[in-house]
Write an enzyme that holds these catalytic residues in place. Structure first.
Site, PDB file in Angstrom:
ATOM      1  N   ALA A  85      -2.806   7.093  -6.210  1.00 50.72           N
ATOM      2  CA  ALA A  85      -3.741   6.447  -5.284  1.00 50.72           C
ATOM      3  C   ALA A  85      -4.450   7.504  -4.452  1.00 50.72           C
ATOM      4  CB  ALA A  85      -3.008   5.473  -4.362  1.00 50.72           C
ATOM      5  N   THR A  87      -5.069   8.045  -0.942  1.00 48.97           N
ATOM      6  CA  THR A  87      -4.493   7.450   0.262  1.00 48.97           C
ATOM      7  C   THR A  87      -5.002   8.043   1.570  1.00 48.97           C
ATOM      8  OG1 THR A  87      -2.621   8.990   0.161  1.00 48.97           O
ATOM      9  CG2 THR A  87      -2.357   6.868  -0.956  1.00 48.97           C
ATOM     10  N   ASP A 127      -0.531  -2.472   2.896  1.00 50.15           N
ATOM     11  CA  ASP A 127      -0.759  -3.405   3.991  1.00 50.15           C
ATOM     12  C   ASP A 127      -2.217  -3.416   4.437  1.00 50.15           C
ATOM     13  OD1 ASP A 127       0.097  -0.693   4.919  1.00 50.15           O
ATOM     14  OD2 ASP A 127      -0.597  -1.484   6.838  1.00 50.15           O
ATOM     15  N   TYR A 151     -10.367   2.211   2.452  1.00 48.94           N
ATOM     16  CA  TYR A 151      -9.102   2.348   1.736  1.00 48.94           C
ATOM     17  C   TYR A 151      -8.557   0.968   1.373  1.00 48.94           C
ATOM     18  CZ  TYR A 151      -4.107   3.171   0.971  1.00 48.94           C
ATOM     19  OH  TYR A 151      -2.834   3.175   0.455  1.00 48.94           O
TER      20      TYR A 151
END
Length: 311
Positions: A85, A87, A127, A151
């Site tokens: 990913a 991030t 989240d 993101y």
């Protein structure tokens, strides 16, 4: 006869070892050098049932569907675990194309390859797909998503691509992840070496989650047919300032944590992207459909710190 037994035994052992290797289920792991990728490798170390095919950007560009399909068709994996990913939350705001390529298109390509080869897909999300507004209850898999950062938007796009293209998939949303690699705890320890006081945000709440605990959940779910969306975080909740204080306390540091507001943090770092004020996830689907549970964040960080300080 004794000589024959001595010469035949090693050969029989070799044949048994070869048969075990042939029968081992292969798992492609992307992002193998990241915190979660390393934790996944730790969980499967010494396995006689699974063989990991580790890849990172040097071995596999997940943004290229032809490359992903080529590897998957060669390996014929039992499963693909996507730990890769982009991030860096702040850079995602600036490098939006790259964020979409890795977090969304990469997930799509792996889902296509999983469907093409009949593999299961384990995809890790975040989240940040939620708006981050203060909630009256921990967020479950049934709550409405609405990302406020690039993101979060790219990771949500990745989730949707997995749903669209994969036949058998698990999506696990996690939060505040730390493990073997660059993370918040190590940043605090580094700052504590040269500072008597560190300002840390106190009005953003969530659950620090050990990569080891998340890897355990991945290993638990993967052999099952319990497909779908899950939340996967350690139990309990805290804020960044309290988490930092716990890290320094466990390290025996005398550096003081100064709780500051998100507004103050933005004044100090004006180019930083907005972070969620509320990131407390409830592992509701795990509770409804399994007997698996995560450790508390307090117990998990204590284990992590003991291992880190012992190195």
């Amino acid at each position: 006869m004794q000589i024959q037994r001595k010469t035949r035994k090693p050969r029989i052992q070799r044949l048994k070892q070869q048969n075990r290797r042939i029968k081992m289920k292969k798992i492609i792991v992307t992002g193998c050098n990241g915190q979660l990728g390393r934790a996944v490798n730790q969980q499967y170390a010494g396995s006689t049932e699974y063989e990991l095919v580790n890849t990172d950007v040097a071995e596999l560009d997940i943004t290229k569907v032809d490359k992903v399909l080529e590897l998957a068709r060669e390996v014929k994996p039992y499963a693909i675990i996507n730990c890769a990913a982009y991030t860096n939350v702040d850079k995602c705001e600036v490098e939006q194309d790259l964020a979409y390529k890795i977090n969304a298109i990469g997930a799509r390509n792996l889902a296509i390859a999983a469907a093409d080869t009949g593999a299961k897909l384990m995809h890790i999300s975040t989240d940040y797909v939620f708006p981050g507004n203060v909630s009256a209850h921990p967020l479950t898999e049934f709550d409405r998503v609405s990302p406020k950062s690039m993101y979060g938007a790219t990771k949500l796009a990745g989730e949707n691509f997995v749903r669209d293209f994969a036949n058998r998939y698990f999506i696990i949303r996690t939060a505040w992840l730390y493990g073997d690699g660059h993370n918040f705890a190590k940043t605090m320890l580094k700052l504590a070496e040269t500072n008597d006081k560190i300002g840390v945000v106190m009005d953003q709440v969530g659950t620090p989650t050990s990569a080891v605990e998340l890897a355990k959940a991945i290993k638990y779910l993967l052999p099952t047919d319990n497909y779908g969306l899950f939340h996967g975080t350690c139990e309990g909740d805290t804020n960044w300032a309290e988490f930092a204080a716990a890290v320094l306390r466990l390290a025996g540091s005398k550096t003081e944590i100064e709780p500051i507001t998100s507004e103050e943090y933005k004044r100090r770092f004006p180019n930083s992207a907005d972070r969620p004020a509320y990131s407390i996830l409830e592992n509701y689907m795990l509770k409804l459909t399994t007997d698996f549970s995560f450790a508390s964040w307090q117990d998990a960080i204590e284990v992590y710190m003991k291992e880190l300080l012992a190195k």
